[in-house]
Design a protein around this motif. Structure first.
Motif, PDB file in Angstrom:
ATOM      1  N   ALA A  31       9.594  67.669  42.213  1.00 51.24           N
ATOM      2  CA  ALA A  31       8.847  68.575  41.470  1.00 51.24           C
ATOM      3  C   ALA A  31       8.904  70.029  41.557  1.00 51.24           C
ATOM      4  CB  ALA A  31       7.091  68.419  41.790  1.00 51.24           C
ATOM      5  N   ASP A  32       8.725  71.035  40.638  1.00 47.41           N
ATOM      6  CA  ASP A  32       9.125  72.317  40.599  1.00 47.41           C
ATOM      7  C   ASP A  32       8.107  72.961  41.206  1.00 47.41           C
ATOM      8  OD1 ASP A  32      10.347  74.638  40.409  1.00 47.41           O
ATOM      9  OD2 ASP A  32       9.884  74.946  38.372  1.00 47.41           O
ATOM     10  N   VAL A  33       8.199  73.306  42.511  1.00 53.59           N
ATOM     11  CA  VAL A  33       7.376  74.005  43.191  1.00 53.59           C
ATOM     12  C   VAL A  33       7.443  75.352  43.990  1.00 53.59           C
ATOM     13  CG1 VAL A  33       6.236  71.757  43.795  1.00 53.59           C
ATOM     14  CG2 VAL A  33       7.720  72.554  45.364  1.00 53.59           C
ATOM     15  N   ASP A  34       6.649  76.264  43.875  1.00 57.01           N
ATOM     16  CA  ASP A  34       6.739  77.514  44.671  1.00 57.01           C
ATOM     17  C   ASP A  34       5.895  77.312  45.959  1.00 57.01           C
ATOM     18  OD1 ASP A  34       7.837  79.136  42.529  1.00 57.01           O
ATOM     19  OD2 ASP A  34       6.199  79.393  41.745  1.00 57.01           O
ATOM     20  N   VAL A  35       6.992  77.477  46.954  1.00 57.62           N
ATOM     21  CA  VAL A  35       6.376  77.219  48.321  1.00 57.62           C
ATOM     22  C   VAL A  35       5.759  78.600  49.003  1.00 57.62           C
ATOM     23  CG1 VAL A  35       6.700  76.193  50.733  1.00 57.62           C
ATOM     24  CG2 VAL A  35       7.890  75.076  48.388  1.00 57.62           C
ATOM     25  N   GLU A  36       4.514  78.428  49.680  1.00 59.43           N
ATOM     26  CA  GLU A  36       4.030  79.293  50.794  1.00 59.43           C
ATOM     27  C   GLU A  36       3.575  78.849  51.998  1.00 59.43           C
ATOM     28  OE1 GLU A  36       0.647  82.812  50.772  1.00 59.43           O
ATOM     29  OE2 GLU A  36       0.777  81.871  48.931  1.00 59.43           O
ATOM     30  N   VAL A  37       4.221  79.240  52.872  1.00 53.78           N
ATOM     31  CA  VAL A  37       3.787  78.802  54.258  1.00 53.78           C
ATOM     32  C   VAL A  37       3.060  79.627  55.131  1.00 53.78           C
ATOM     33  CG1 VAL A  37       4.887  78.288  56.569  1.00 53.78           C
ATOM     34  CG2 VAL A  37       6.282  77.860  54.474  1.00 53.78           C
ATOM     35  N   VAL A  38       1.831  79.023  55.536  1.00 61.87           N
ATOM     36  CA  VAL A  38       0.990  79.544  56.547  1.00 61.87           C
ATOM     37  C   VAL A  38       1.120  79.308  57.817  1.00 61.87           C
ATOM     38  CG1 VAL A  38      -1.542  79.968  56.882  1.00 61.87           C
ATOM     39  CG2 VAL A  38      -0.694  79.592  54.599  1.00 61.87           C
ATOM     40  N   GLU A  39       1.544  80.049  58.640  1.00 65.18           N
ATOM     41  CA  GLU A  39       1.900  79.911  60.199  1.00 65.18           C
ATOM     42  C   GLU A  39       0.519  80.282  60.920  1.00 65.18           C
ATOM     43  OE1 GLU A  39       3.795  78.606  62.079  1.00 65.18           O
ATOM     44  OE2 GLU A  39       5.900  78.616  61.035  1.00 65.18           O
ATOM     45  N   LEU A  40      -0.171  79.276  61.344  1.00 68.80           N
ATOM     46  CA  LEU A  40      -1.286  79.305  62.134  1.00 68.80           C
ATOM     47  C   LEU A  40      -1.075  80.386  63.405  1.00 68.80           C
ATOM     48  CD1 LEU A  40      -3.308  76.264  61.473  1.00 68.80           C
ATOM     49  CD2 LEU A  40      -3.294  78.397  60.012  1.00 68.80           C
ATOM     50  N   ARG A  41      -0.037  80.270  64.065  1.00 69.23           N
ATOM     51  CA  ARG A  41       0.265  80.742  65.141  1.00 69.23           C
ATOM     52  C   ARG A  41       0.173  82.232  65.014  1.00 69.23           C
ATOM     53  NH1 ARG A  41       5.254  79.507  65.579  1.00 69.23           N
ATOM     54  NH2 ARG A  41       5.727  81.345  64.537  1.00 69.23           N
ATOM     55  N   ASP A  42       0.294  82.656  63.818  1.00 72.85           N
ATOM     56  CA  ASP A  42       0.434  84.303  63.669  1.00 72.85           C
ATOM     57  C   ASP A  42      -1.038  84.583  63.343  1.00 72.85           C
ATOM     58  OD1 ASP A  42       3.147  84.334  63.874  1.00 72.85           O
ATOM     59  OD2 ASP A  42       3.292  84.029  61.515  1.00 72.85           O
ATOM     60  N   LEU A  43      -1.919  83.834  63.003  1.00 74.31           N
ATOM     61  CA  LEU A  43      -3.205  84.033  62.650  1.00 74.31           C
ATOM     62  C   LEU A  43      -4.361  83.655  63.831  1.00 74.31           C
ATOM     63  CD1 LEU A  43      -3.390  82.322  59.036  1.00 74.31           C
ATOM     64  CD2 LEU A  43      -3.246  84.937  59.466  1.00 74.31           C
ATOM     65  N   ALA A  44      -3.946  83.080  64.829  1.00 75.00           N
ATOM     66  CA  ALA A  44      -4.741  82.952  66.043  1.00 75.00           C
ATOM     67  C   ALA A  44      -5.898  83.883  66.355  1.00 75.00           C
ATOM     68  CB  ALA A  44      -3.953  82.375  67.179  1.00 75.00           C
ATOM     69  N   VAL A  45      -5.625  85.075  66.263  1.00 72.16           N
ATOM     70  CA  VAL A  45      -6.636  86.128  66.804  1.00 72.16           C
ATOM     71  C   VAL A  45      -7.626  86.209  65.825  1.00 72.16           C
ATOM     72  CG1 VAL A  45      -7.077  88.544  67.261  1.00 72.16           C
ATOM     73  CG2 VAL A  45      -4.874  87.171  68.506  1.00 72.16           C
ATOM     74  N   GLU A  46      -7.107  86.462  64.416  1.00 76.61           N
ATOM     75  CA  GLU A  46      -8.126  86.446  63.177  1.00 76.61           C
ATOM     76  C   GLU A  46      -8.970  85.172  63.064  1.00 76.61           C
ATOM     77  OE1 GLU A  46      -6.889  88.324  59.643  1.00 76.61           O
ATOM     78  OE2 GLU A  46      -5.432  89.520  60.560  1.00 76.61           O
ATOM     79  N   ILE A  47      -8.309  83.884  63.274  1.00 81.22           N
ATOM     80  CA  ILE A  47      -9.140  82.787  63.104  1.00 81.22           C
ATOM     81  C   ILE A  47     -10.266  83.024  64.284  1.00 81.22           C
ATOM     82  CG2 ILE A  47      -9.232  80.258  63.553  1.00 81.22           C
ATOM     83  CD1 ILE A  47      -6.141  80.321  62.457  1.00 81.22           C
ATOM     84  N   ALA A  48      -9.904  83.097  65.552  1.00 80.28           N
ATOM     85  CA  ALA A  48     -11.125  83.369  66.750  1.00 80.28           C
ATOM     86  C   ALA A  48     -11.987  84.358  66.100  1.00 80.28           C
ATOM     87  CB  ALA A  48     -10.587  83.485  67.913  1.00 80.28           C
ATOM     88  N   GLN A  49     -11.679  85.601  65.688  1.00 75.29           N
ATOM     89  CA  GLN A  49     -12.640  86.599  65.296  1.00 75.29           C
ATOM     90  C   GLN A  49     -13.540  85.984  64.261  1.00 75.29           C
ATOM     91  OE1 GLN A  49      -9.867  89.857  64.966  1.00 75.29           O
ATOM     92  NE2 GLN A  49     -10.224  90.454  66.940  1.00 75.29           N
ATOM     93  N   SER A  50     -12.819  85.414  63.247  1.00 78.12           N
ATOM     94  CA  SER A  50     -13.623  85.074  62.126  1.00 78.12           C
ATOM     95  C   SER A  50     -14.740  84.066  62.420  1.00 78.12           C
ATOM     96  CB  SER A  50     -12.788  84.431  60.861  1.00 78.12           C
ATOM     97  OG  SER A  50     -12.371  83.037  61.243  1.00 78.12           O
ATOM     98  N   LEU A  51     -14.602  83.294  63.334  1.00 76.33           N
ATOM     99  CA  LEU A  51     -15.647  82.344  64.031  1.00 76.33           C
ATOM    100  C   LEU A  51     -16.665  82.866  64.571  1.00 76.33           C
ATOM    101  CD1 LEU A  51     -13.096  79.352  64.772  1.00 76.33           C
ATOM    102  CD2 LEU A  51     -14.524  79.505  62.876  1.00 76.33           C
ATOM    103  N   THR A  52     -16.540  83.860  65.021  1.00 72.68           N
ATOM    104  CA  THR A  52     -17.603  84.660  65.919  1.00 72.68           C
ATOM    105  C   THR A  52     -18.349  85.654  65.008  1.00 72.68           C
ATOM    106  OG1 THR A  52     -16.039  86.297  66.774  1.00 72.68           O
ATOM    107  CG2 THR A  52     -16.395  84.012  68.078  1.00 72.68           C
ATOM    108  N   THR A  53     -17.373  86.194  64.252  1.00 72.57           N
ATOM    109  CA  THR A  53     -18.082  87.277  63.003  1.00 72.57           C
ATOM    110  C   THR A  53     -18.612  86.870  62.118  1.00 72.57           C
ATOM    111  OG1 THR A  53     -16.115  88.047  62.260  1.00 72.57           O
ATOM    112  CG2 THR A  53     -16.621  88.927  64.475  1.00 72.57           C
ATOM    113  N   GLY A  54     -17.943  85.668  61.401  1.00 77.95           N
ATOM    114  CA  GLY A  54     -17.992  85.255  59.894  1.00 77.95           C
ATOM    115  C   GLY A  54     -17.531  86.103  59.077  1.00 77.95           C
TER     116      GLY A  54
END
Length: 197
Positions: A31-54
Motif C-alpha cells: 500500500a502507498d503509506v506515509d510512515v511516522e515513527v513514535v519512539e517511546l524511549r524518547d517520550l519516557a519522561v513525558e509519559i511518566a509525568q502525564s500519568l501523574t499529572t493528567g
C-alpha cells in the motif's frame, strides 16, 4: 494513508526498532503509506509525568495525536517478564486516558522481540487482549522475533504476510470492497440480519 509505528525499544541500536522498520517496509510493499515513527524511549519522561499529572507534554501530545489520526498502526515491544514493557503499556494507557476511543476501529499489527522463542505467546496472551480492550482491529498475523529469528528462514514470509494483512485493512472502501479484501461486518449487524430471515 497514514501508518504510525510505535516502537518501545530501549537500546540503540534496537532489535525492536529494526522489527518495526521491517514491518513498515512490508506494509509499504502492499500500500502507498506515509510512515511516522513514535519512539517511546524518547517520550519516557513525558509519559511518566502525564500519568501523574493528567496532562501530556508537547512531544507526548504530538505522539498521541499521531496515533489518533492513524489509518493503521504497528505496535512493537520488547518482552520483559513474559509480557509487553511497562513503557509500552504506559504509553497506551496515556493514549486511552486522553481519548478512550482513540484506537476504536483502527487496524493494528502487533509484534514483539525477545531473547528466546519461548516468549512468543506474548502476542496472544498480552498484546491482542490489550488492543481488543482498546477496540482496535488486530490483524490475524502477529510477528514475534527471537534472537535466532534474525536472518533465519521464515521471518521474511511472516513480515510480508502481516504487512499485506494490515495494508488490506487500511484501504478505504468507497462504495464496496475490492475482490481481494475481506469485508468485516460487526457481529451486531450479522445477528440482526439473521433475525430478519
Amino acid at each position: 494513508m497514514k501508518l504510525v509505528v510505535v516502537s518501545a525499544g530501549l537500546s540503540v541500536p534496537s532489535s525492536t526498532r529494526l522489527l518495526a522498520d521491517r514491518l513498515a517496509a512490508a506494509v509499504g510493499q502492499h500500500a502507498d503509506v506515509d510512515v511516522e515513527v513514535v519512539e517511546l524511549r524518547d517520550l519516557a519522561v513525558e509519559i511518566a509525568q502525564s500519568l501523574t499529572t493528567g496532562f501530556p507534554g508537547p512531544a507526548l501530545d504530538a505522539a498521541v495525536g499521531a496515533v489518533r489520526g492513524a489509518d493503521g498502526l504497528i505496535a512493537v515491544t520488547p518482552v520483559f517478564s513474559a509480557s509487553y514493557s511497562g513503557l509500552f503499556k504506559s504509553f497506551f494507557d496515556a493514549v486511552s486516558g486522553f481519548d478512550k476511543d482513540a484506537l476504536a476501529g483502527t487496524p493494528v499489527l502487533v509484534a514483539a522481540t525477545g531473547g528466546t522463542a519461548r516468549h512468543s505467546l506474548v502476542l496472544d496472551h498480552a498484546l491482542r487482549p490489550l488492543f481488543a480492550y482498546l477496540r482496535a482491529v488486530v490483524v490475524p498475523t502477529g510477528v514475534y522475533a527471537a534472537s535466532e529469528d534474525w536472518g533465519a528462514e521464515g521471518l521474511a514470509e511472516r513480515l510480508d504476510r502481516a504487512g499485506a494483512e494490515l495494508a488490506r485493512l487500511m484501504r478505504p472502501t468507497s462504495g464496496g470492497a475490492s475482490a481481494d479484501m475481506p469485508v468485516v461486518v460487526p457481529f451486531e449487524q450479522q445477528l440482526a440480519a439473521l433475525r430478519q430471515r
